[in-house]
Design an enzyme around this catalytic site. Structure first.
Site, PDB file in Angstrom:
ATOM      1  CB  CYS A 149      -0.934   0.006   1.208  1.00 51.01           C
ATOM      2  SG  CYS A 149      -2.031   1.445   1.229  1.00 51.01           S
ATOM      3  CB  CYS A 152      -0.525   2.260   4.074  1.00 47.28           C
ATOM      4  SG  CYS A 152      -2.278   1.917   3.838  1.00 47.28           S
TER       5      CYS A 152
END
Length: 191
Positions: A149, A152
């Protein structure tokens, strides 16, 4: 800034269970994964840039995020050597990151089509952890990298740096996660 050891970090350096788990993991790797075996041997025992808790939590988070049964002994050794509060914070971070990575990665793939909507997922473990903020942010970086991700990883790298992490600490946490992932892949391919 270098390596900062917090006074509240009761993890000692006699990490025999983790050393044993690392040796077992290395020995279980197939011959064609010699580079991975060497990386396991060199990177997993004790990175110089991380405190023992940062290191063990990173191993734990990466092993949990990868969900590979072959990593259970490594996961269990890291968890057993961490203080309970640190282990619980690492596990909570891994769980929260698993959900966050799915939604934020999907939103990225959909080119912002859903960015105006709140994700609506609780992730207090990554906001108000029961352990040091710097450590939890490093663990979230490792989980974000393993889970793929980008959003993230960018968020938690910035959080780690804001909490006082050096570039070397972030990089070392990512190296640990990379080696755990490589070992999981090699063991799964040869299963």
């Amino acid at each position: 800034m270098g390596r900062s050891v917090r006074q509240s970090d009761p993890v000692d350096d006699a990490r025999a269970p983790l050393r044993d788990a690392v040796a077992t993991l290395r020995d279980a790797l197939p011959a064609w994964a010699a580079d991975t075996a060497r990386n396991v041997e060199v990177v997993l025992p004790a990175p110089a840039e991380l405190t023992p808790a940062q290191h063990l939590g990173t191993v734990l988070v990466a092993a949990v995020a990868l969900r590979a049964p072959a990593l259970h002994p490594l996961r269990d050794a890291a968890r057993a050597e961490l203080p309970r509060a640190a282990a619980e914070a690492a596990l909570a971070a891994a769980s929260a990151m698993a959900g966050n990575a799915v939604i934020f990665r999907a939103r990225h793939f959909l080119h912002g089509s859903y960015d105006d909507l709140r994700a609506g997922l609780r992730s207090s473990a990554t906001i108000a952890p029961g352990w040091g903020r710097l450590d939890v942010e490093l663990w979230c970086c490792a989980a974000a990298a393993v889970l793929g991700c980008q959003a993230c990883l960018e968020e938690h790298e910035a959080g780690a740096r804001a909490a006082g992490a050096t570039r070397q600490q972030v990089h070392e946490a990512l190296r640990v996660a990379a080696v755990v992932a490589a070992a999981a892949t090699a063991l799964d391919a040869d299963a």
